[in-house]
Design an enzyme around this catalytic site. Structure first.
Site, PDB file in Angstrom:
ATOM      1  N   TYR A 142       0.637  -0.883   0.698  1.00 21.85           N
ATOM      2  CA  TYR A 142      -0.623   0.112   0.132  1.00 21.85           C
ATOM      3  C   TYR A 142       0.711   1.080  -0.014  1.00 21.85           C
ATOM      4  CZ  TYR A 142      -3.919  -2.490   1.078  1.00 21.85           C
ATOM      5  OH  TYR A 142      -5.494  -3.242   1.251  1.00 21.85           O
ATOM      6  N   ASP A 219      -3.087 -18.252   2.722  1.00 24.25           N
ATOM      7  CA  ASP A 219      -3.566 -19.596   1.668  1.00 24.25           C
ATOM      8  C   ASP A 219      -4.632 -20.038   3.127  1.00 24.25           C
ATOM      9  OD1 ASP A 219      -1.713 -20.034   2.182  1.00 24.25           O
ATOM     10  OD2 ASP A 219      -1.854 -20.827  -0.303  1.00 24.25           O
TER      11      ASP A 219
END
Length: 353
Positions: A142, A219
């Site tokens: 970001y 994940d």
């Protein structure tokens, strides 16, 4: 206690839910003889419209001279529908985090017994789930170097040792106050930045010998927060993974309108709901104010006002039990209350208890 609170309502449903959050703080202040002074400032799309800047210097000045920032949401459809816009409301949120040094986002995830049916998950998986996600907030993709042209784009996922160490200290210390179980979430099998996170976390483990530390790829963690949410106590992860993971956890609470958060760091702490501005619902009196109100509880507790925070949480639970709920979490057969009606019910409860 005297507190100066910067009030940043932002865009969309922000002003509506902020009004209820501030009303709750005012009710608490009156009941417990505190003095809370409020100063409003612009952020997001409304700040772009007024100043051409989603986080103008005037707003930053208000935040810096305050004891706490009470924030709602930013975002507007006219920017969502224009991906080429060089200035966006969400840049205001990134800017306030960076300029205030708010590197640690704390997002509690807990179930409400009366709302288990609102989750898409099965009751037996959810009941008793109670954990906290610590998200690093000022590093990673970001904030890393970016580039885009018509044919190529990249975002740089960069972290430094000091950035990783300080957020891990927050997570380890949070685990010490809870069940002493920390899960470090990364993607160390693929990403170099994640391997540095894991390396540093393992180096720090001996500093917190009472904490059981385990490691999980993002994940796998994304699956297990939904299939085994009671496994977790404290999760710590980097910025991008934390953003996705904490939105996913709304499936546990049954609504993003129930999730508060705090952002802590070098300067003024900030307290906000985790949901967005939902501009399509602005002005319709249907937005759920509970995450904003629970963020007020976190604000109070941050300053050691634990009885006050507990009363706010008690009032929220009582409103749910009394079926005083906005449409997103209401049960068929019960009236649907608006944003302002839910807020007023909670204020009245605080005043009378």
């Amino acid at each position: 206690m005297n507190l100066k609170i910067a009030v940043l309502a932002g865009d969309g449903i922000g002003p509506e839910i902020m009004k209820q959050g501030v009303a709750v703080l005012k009710a608490v202040a009156t009941k417990y003889n505190h003095h809370f002074a409020y100063e409003e400032a612009l952020i997001g799309a409304c700040a772009i419209d007024a100043f051409g800047d989603p986080y103008p210097d005037a707003t930053h000045d208000v935040c810096m001279r305050s004891d706490a920032v009470f924030f709602a949401a930013v975002g507007d459809l006219k920017y969502d529908n224009d991906p080429t816009s060089p200035v966006r409301p969400e840049q205001g949120l990134l800017a306030i985090r960076k300029k205030l040094g708010l590197f640690a986002n704390v997002r509690p995830v807990a179930t409400f017994e009366c709302l288990l049916h609102k989750s898409p998950l099965k009751d037996h998986l959810l009941r008793g789930a109670d954990f906290v996600v610590i998200r690093e907030l000022t590093g990673g993709m970001y904030f890393g170097e970016k580039y885009q042209d018509n044919d190529r784009a990249y975002d740089t996922d960069i972290y430094t040792r000091p950035e990783i160490e300080r957020i891990l200290h927050v997570a380890f210390q949070m685990a010490m106050t809870r069940k002493k179980h920390l899960t470090v979430v990364d993607k160390a099998n693929v990403l170099a930045s994640s391997r540095l996170w894991r390396q540093i976390a393992k180096e720090m483990e001996p500093q917190y010998p009472e904490v059981t530390t385990d490691y999980m790829f993002i994940d796998n963690a994304s699956m297990r927060v939904l299939t085994e949410p009671r496994f977790f106590d404290v999760i710590v992860t980097e910025n991008t993974f934390g953003d996705i993971l904490t939105d996913e956890t709304s499936c546990i609470t049954g609504s993003m309108g129930l999730q508060p958060s705090s952002s802590l760091g070098l300067h003024t702490p900030l307290f906000e709901p985790v949901h967005g501005s939902w501009p399509q619902a602005a002005g319709q009196n249907i937005a759920n104010p509970l995450a904003q109100i629970l963020s007020a509880a976190m604000l109070l507790e941050h300053f050691g006002l634990n009885a006050e925070g507990s009363l706010v949480r008690q009032a929220v639970n009582a409103s749910l039990d009394a079926y005083v709920r906005t449409p997103d979490i209401q049960v068929d057969g019960h009236p649907r209350y608006g944003t302002s009606e839910v807020g007023q019910w909670i204020v009245d409860y605080i005043k009378s208890n």
